[in-house]
Motif scaffolding. Structure first.
Motif, PDB file in Angstrom:
ATOM      1  N   ALA A 134       0.756  -1.125   0.016  1.00  0.00           N
ATOM      2  CA  ALA A 134       0.008   0.063   0.060  1.00  0.00           C
ATOM      3  C   ALA A 134       0.881   1.294   0.002  1.00  0.00           C
ATOM      4  O   ALA A 134       0.501   2.282   0.160  1.00  0.00           O
ATOM      5  N   SER A 135       2.159   1.071  -0.192  1.00  0.00           N
ATOM      6  CA  SER A 135       2.942   2.301  -0.168  1.00  0.00           C
ATOM      7  C   SER A 135       3.632   2.409  -1.395  1.00  0.00           C
ATOM      8  O   SER A 135       3.225   1.671  -2.419  1.00  0.00           O
ATOM      9  N   ASN A 136       4.914   2.768  -1.685  1.00  0.00           N
ATOM     10  CA  ASN A 136       5.599   3.537  -2.896  1.00  0.00           C
ATOM     11  C   ASN A 136       6.554   2.266  -3.250  1.00  0.00           C
ATOM     12  O   ASN A 136       7.018   1.373  -2.435  1.00  0.00           O
ATOM     13  N   ALA A 137       7.119   2.237  -4.466  1.00  0.00           N
ATOM     14  CA  ALA A 137       8.071   1.286  -4.840  1.00  0.00           C
ATOM     15  C   ALA A 137       9.445   1.489  -4.062  1.00  0.00           C
ATOM     16  O   ALA A 137      10.126   0.465  -4.116  1.00  0.00           O
ATOM     17  N   ASP A 212       4.931   6.681 -14.328  1.00  0.00           N
ATOM     18  CA  ASP A 212       5.676   7.963 -14.405  1.00  0.00           C
ATOM     19  C   ASP A 212       6.225   8.630 -12.891  1.00  0.00           C
ATOM     20  O   ASP A 212       7.171   9.558 -13.176  1.00  0.00           O
ATOM     21  N   LEU A 213       5.735   8.049 -11.976  1.00  0.00           N
ATOM     22  CA  LEU A 213       6.233   8.536 -10.771  1.00  0.00           C
ATOM     23  C   LEU A 213       7.506   7.825 -10.242  1.00  0.00           C
ATOM     24  O   LEU A 213       8.265   8.530  -9.635  1.00  0.00           O
ATOM     25  N   GLU A 214       7.545   6.532 -10.301  1.00  0.00           N
ATOM     26  CA  GLU A 214       8.753   5.918 -10.032  1.00  0.00           C
ATOM     27  C   GLU A 214       9.282   4.890 -10.898  1.00  0.00           C
ATOM     28  O   GLU A 214       9.543   3.756 -10.681  1.00  0.00           O
ATOM     29  N   GLY A 215       9.244   5.395 -12.114  1.00  0.00           N
ATOM     30  CA  GLY A 215       9.853   4.634 -13.313  1.00  0.00           C
ATOM     31  C   GLY A 215      11.307   4.073 -13.152  1.00  0.00           C
ATOM     32  O   GLY A 215      11.298   2.631 -13.270  1.00  0.00           O
ATOM     33  N   MET A 231      13.786  -9.979  -6.258  1.00  0.00           N
ATOM     34  CA  MET A 231      12.495 -10.274  -6.421  1.00  0.00           C
ATOM     35  C   MET A 231      12.204 -11.067  -7.872  1.00  0.00           C
ATOM     36  O   MET A 231      11.925 -10.159  -9.085  1.00  0.00           O
ATOM     37  N   LYS A 232      11.977 -12.216  -8.054  1.00  0.00           N
ATOM     38  CA  LYS A 232      11.987 -12.892  -9.273  1.00  0.00           C
ATOM     39  C   LYS A 232      10.575 -12.943  -9.912  1.00  0.00           C
ATOM     40  O   LYS A 232      10.532 -13.105 -11.132  1.00  0.00           O
ATOM     41  N   SER A 233       9.597 -12.765  -8.859  1.00  0.00           N
ATOM     42  CA  SER A 233       8.161 -12.597  -9.717  1.00  0.00           C
ATOM     43  C   SER A 233       7.660 -11.357  -9.936  1.00  0.00           C
ATOM     44  O   SER A 233       8.452 -10.306  -9.565  1.00  0.00           O
ATOM     45  N   PRO A 234       6.929 -10.985 -10.853  1.00  0.00           N
ATOM     46  CA  PRO A 234       6.597  -9.612 -11.464  1.00  0.00           C
ATOM     47  C   PRO A 234       5.997  -8.683 -10.303  1.00  0.00           C
ATOM     48  O   PRO A 234       5.252  -9.220  -9.548  1.00  0.00           O
ATOM     49  N   VAL A 235       6.324  -7.499 -10.438  1.00  0.00           N
ATOM     50  CA  VAL A 235       5.793  -6.263  -9.799  1.00  0.00           C
ATOM     51  C   VAL A 235       5.034  -5.607 -10.640  1.00  0.00           C
ATOM     52  O   VAL A 235       5.499  -4.997 -11.676  1.00  0.00           O
ATOM     53  N   TYR A 236       3.973  -5.259 -10.196  1.00  0.00           N
ATOM     54  CA  TYR A 236       2.980  -4.548 -10.966  1.00  0.00           C
ATOM     55  C   TYR A 236       2.604  -3.175 -10.460  1.00  0.00           C
ATOM     56  O   TYR A 236       2.095  -3.229  -9.026  1.00  0.00           O
ATOM     57  N   SER A 237       2.873  -2.048 -10.971  1.00  0.00           N
ATOM     58  CA  SER A 237       2.449  -0.855 -10.526  1.00  0.00           C
ATOM     59  C   SER A 237       1.061  -0.698 -10.988  1.00  0.00           C
ATOM     60  O   SER A 237       0.848  -0.522 -12.109  1.00  0.00           O
ATOM     61  N   ILE A 238       0.034  -0.458  -9.854  1.00  0.00           N
ATOM     62  CA  ILE A 238      -1.442  -0.220 -10.262  1.00  0.00           C
ATOM     63  C   ILE A 238      -2.105   0.858  -9.732  1.00  0.00           C
ATOM     64  O   ILE A 238      -3.086   1.039  -9.560  1.00  0.00           O
ATOM     65  N   GLY A 239      -1.370   1.708  -8.956  1.00  0.00           N
ATOM     66  CA  GLY A 239      -1.769   3.033  -8.241  1.00  0.00           C
ATOM     67  C   GLY A 239      -2.025   4.140  -9.237  1.00  0.00           C
ATOM     68  O   GLY A 239      -1.575   4.043 -10.605  1.00  0.00           O
ATOM     69  N   PRO A 240      -2.412   5.371  -8.895  1.00  0.00           N
ATOM     70  CA  PRO A 240      -2.750   5.452  -7.215  1.00  0.00           C
ATOM     71  C   PRO A 240      -4.372   5.058  -7.038  1.00  0.00           C
ATOM     72  O   PRO A 240      -5.086   5.181  -7.428  1.00  0.00           O
ATOM     73  N   ILE A 241      -3.957   3.946  -5.826  1.00  0.00           N
ATOM     74  CA  ILE A 241      -5.357   3.708  -5.501  1.00  0.00           C
ATOM     75  C   ILE A 241      -5.600   4.326  -4.253  1.00  0.00           C
ATOM     76  O   ILE A 241      -4.814   4.362  -3.232  1.00  0.00           O
ATOM     77  N   VAL A 242      -6.575   5.271  -4.273  1.00  0.00           N
ATOM     78  CA  VAL A 242      -7.106   6.100  -3.208  1.00  0.00           C
ATOM     79  C   VAL A 242      -8.656   5.997  -2.810  1.00  0.00           C
ATOM     80  O   VAL A 242      -9.405   5.499  -3.749  1.00  0.00           O
ATOM     81  N   PHE A 362      -1.152  20.158   4.778  1.00  0.00           N
ATOM     82  CA  PHE A 362      -0.010  19.871   6.047  1.00  0.00           C
ATOM     83  C   PHE A 362      -0.331  18.649   6.550  1.00  0.00           C
ATOM     84  O   PHE A 362      -1.174  18.451   7.230  1.00  0.00           O
ATOM     85  N   THR A 363       0.714  17.403   6.200  1.00  0.00           N
ATOM     86  CA  THR A 363       0.515  16.216   6.500  1.00  0.00           C
ATOM     87  C   THR A 363       1.715  15.500   6.857  1.00  0.00           C
ATOM     88  O   THR A 363       2.815  16.070   6.710  1.00  0.00           O
ATOM     89  N   HIS A 364       1.383  14.476   7.768  1.00  0.00           N
ATOM     90  CA  HIS A 364       2.488  13.510   8.222  1.00  0.00           C
ATOM     91  C   HIS A 364       3.258  12.863   6.974  1.00  0.00           C
ATOM     92  O   HIS A 364       4.344  12.238   7.270  1.00  0.00           O
ATOM     93  N   GLY A 365       2.476  12.711   5.981  1.00  0.00           N
ATOM     94  CA  GLY A 365       3.226  12.007   4.907  1.00  0.00           C
ATOM     95  C   GLY A 365       3.101  10.535   4.722  1.00  0.00           C
ATOM     96  O   GLY A 365       3.903  10.008   4.137  1.00  0.00           O
ATOM     97  N   GLY A 366       2.291  10.018   5.306  1.00  0.00           N
ATOM     98  CA  GLY A 366       1.805   8.738   5.098  1.00  0.00           C
ATOM     99  C   GLY A 366       1.400   8.647   3.539  1.00  0.00           C
ATOM    100  O   GLY A 366       0.768   9.483   3.232  1.00  0.00           O
ATOM    101  N   TRP A 367       1.592   7.290   3.193  1.00  0.00           N
ATOM    102  CA  TRP A 367       1.558   7.297   1.540  1.00  0.00           C
ATOM    103  C   TRP A 367       0.062   7.440   1.414  1.00  0.00           C
ATOM    104  O   TRP A 367      -0.209   7.865   0.260  1.00  0.00           O
ATOM    105  N   ASN A 368      -0.802   6.689   1.956  1.00  0.00           N
ATOM    106  CA  ASN A 368      -2.208   7.153   1.507  1.00  0.00           C
ATOM    107  C   ASN A 368      -2.644   8.770   1.540  1.00  0.00           C
ATOM    108  O   ASN A 368      -3.163   9.305   0.457  1.00  0.00           O
ATOM    109  N   SER A 369      -2.287   9.526   2.578  1.00  0.00           N
ATOM    110  CA  SER A 369      -2.398  10.903   2.416  1.00  0.00           C
ATOM    111  C   SER A 369      -1.636  11.477   1.582  1.00  0.00           C
ATOM    112  O   SER A 369      -1.992  12.466   0.978  1.00  0.00           O
TER     113      SER A 369
END
Length: 475
Positions: A134-137, A212-215, A231-242, A362-369
């Protein structure tokens, strides 16, 4: 012949895990027409959490099953990662029983990063195993690289002089490491190393970010010479999920009435998340800083706590004495009554950030926020408190450049009112040139996020690709 997969998700306690898991389930159900069952381990300490669960059940888009509570009476570990790990481990037998009781067995299990020990249940029932980050790459890259660093680094991570190099990614400064890496002698450190070791055994990973965010970071997972060998299995970027806005309901109507009367992009929204609190001294400085900035504001005020993560498992039910005047400087509410709106405990953040009046966060910077700020095109003041928020703040302020941050970590020093006022003015004041660039980048990133999840976008296609594999019974 393609089959219709039944997908199961298991979510850890806490709003930061629950919201994205339920939104992921919503997308699997609505966009891809899959049968979905969500297994939830509630924290049982927040009425807000119960309301979210009840709303998901009432919507009827997927099945929600609350697992019965495990006995935690003997657990003394109060760290977030330590307690979450133990909680999820002790709920594995309940998950096994709940899965076996289903009339239709799932063919895919998606676990959040604290539920990787549920892979044993997936194996028993012949389910494909996926992880939802649920966080970033960048956070995910460090997570799976920690077992390597564990062997390479001598002494405490925070005492190292040089940044930690992760193949193909931005280095991580010792001062930015996430909470479980702050002390290698604590149980939560060993839990985190275990998690980093178990994730690569999955059939794939879904990450709440986009190309585009973390290419560069995402590309490192596909390169055998970089993180691909881990990480031999695939990694899928599917966000942003908000999460989607809950609308202007209930007691919040007064707030939205006030917002509707403010000029466009003139208000900064101040909230440190469901688990973030400030010391009394720091709360006083924030109050004076907001007042000195001269900017309009909405501030979600919580009672000060000794530890910044103290409310992670007790997000509050609104029954405490939350009189704003009890925590704020004398006369603050009266002096700012024309430009400010103070809310006790909780506000509908997605709806607030979506208001045309809001121009800063003005945020704590949790990834959801952070994602909610980005998807609304709102520049940020990031104020990291715990978990991976220090990494998020560095990424948002220094790499992505949609935010400003204090010169010192808020967990290490009290940030003064003058610096707070200057940060607020920088992202809000029209005449500030650096702030102008930050605001423009926030709007640019908002468009990028929209494009990624629209039909034909990178995240849309990645999501469709993994669902196609599930339908074909391939992992």
């Amino acid at each position: 012949m393609e089959s219709q997969p039944h997908v199961a998700l298991i979510s850890s306690p806490g709003m930061g895990h629950l919201f994205p898991s339920l939104e992921l389930a919503t997308r699997l159900s609505m966009r891809h027409h899959l049968s979905v069952t969500v297994f939830i381990v509630p924290s049982r300490s927040s009425s807000a959490e119960y309301k979210v669960i009840a709303a998901a059940q009432a919507a009827g888009l997927f099945t929600v099953i609350e697992l019965p509570p495990a006995d935690m009476s003997d657990v003394t570990d109060s760290t977030v990662v330590g307690r979450l790990s133990i909680t999820m481990r002790r709920h594995v037998p309940a998950l096994r029983s709940a899965v076996s009781a289903l009339t239709s067995l799932p063919s895919v299990l998606i676990a959040d990063i604290f539920a990787t020990e549920s892979f044993a249940v997936a194996d028993e029932f012949h389910m494909a195993k996926y992880v939802f980050v649920a966080s970033n790459a960048w956070f995910f890259a460090l997570t799976i690289y920690v077992p390597v660093l564990d062997k390479q680094i001598n002494g405490q991570y925070v005492d190292q002089k040089e940044p930690f190099h992760i193949p193909g990614c931005e280095p991580v400064r010792p001062c930015d490491v996430m909470d479980p890496l702050l002390d290698r002698t604590e149980p939560q450190y060993f839990e985190y190393v275990r998690i980093g070791t178990e994730i690569p055994s999955s059939d794939g990973v879904l990450v709440n970010t986009w190309d585009d965010l973390e290419g560069r970071t995402l590309a490192s997972f596909r390169d055998w010479n970089l993180l691909g060998r881990i990480m031999k299995s695939p990694v899928y970027s599917i966000g942003p999920i908000v999460r989607q806005t809950g609308g202007k309901k209930g007691g919040a109507s007064e707030l939205f009435n006030w917002l509707s009367k403010q000029p466009g992009e003139s208000v900064i929204y101040v909230s440190f998340g469901s688990g973030g609190t400030l010391s009394s001294e720091q709360m006083t400085e924030v109050a004076h800083g907001l007042e000195m900035s001269g900017q309009r504001f909405v501030w979600v005020v919580r009672a000060p706590k000794v530890r910044s993560d103290a409310t992670f498992f007790t997000t509050g039910d609104g029954t405490e004495d939350q009189s704003e005047a009890k925590f704020l400087p004398d006369g603050f509410l009266e002096r700012t009554s024309e430009v400010g709106f103070v809310v006790s405990m909780w506000a509908d953040q997605t709806a607030v950030l979506g208001s045309p009046a809001v121009g800063g966060f003005f945020t704590h910077g949790g990834w959801n926020s952070a994602l909610e700020g980005i998807t609304n095109g709102v520049p940020m003041v990031v104020w990291p408190l715990y978990a991976e928020q220090r990494m998020n703040a560095t990424m948002l302020a220094e790499e992505v450049r949609v935010a400003v941050r204090p010169k010192e970590l808020p967990t290490k020093a009290v940030i003064g009112r003058e610096e707070i006022a200057a940060m607020v003015r920088k992202i809000m004041a029209e005449e500030d040139e650096e702030g102008k660039a930050i605001r423009a980048k926030a709007k640019e990133l908002q468009r990028s996020a929209e494009k990624s999840t629209a039909e034909g976008g990178s995240s849309f296609e990645n999501f469709a690709r993994v669902v196609k594999l599930w339908r074909e019974n391939r992992v």
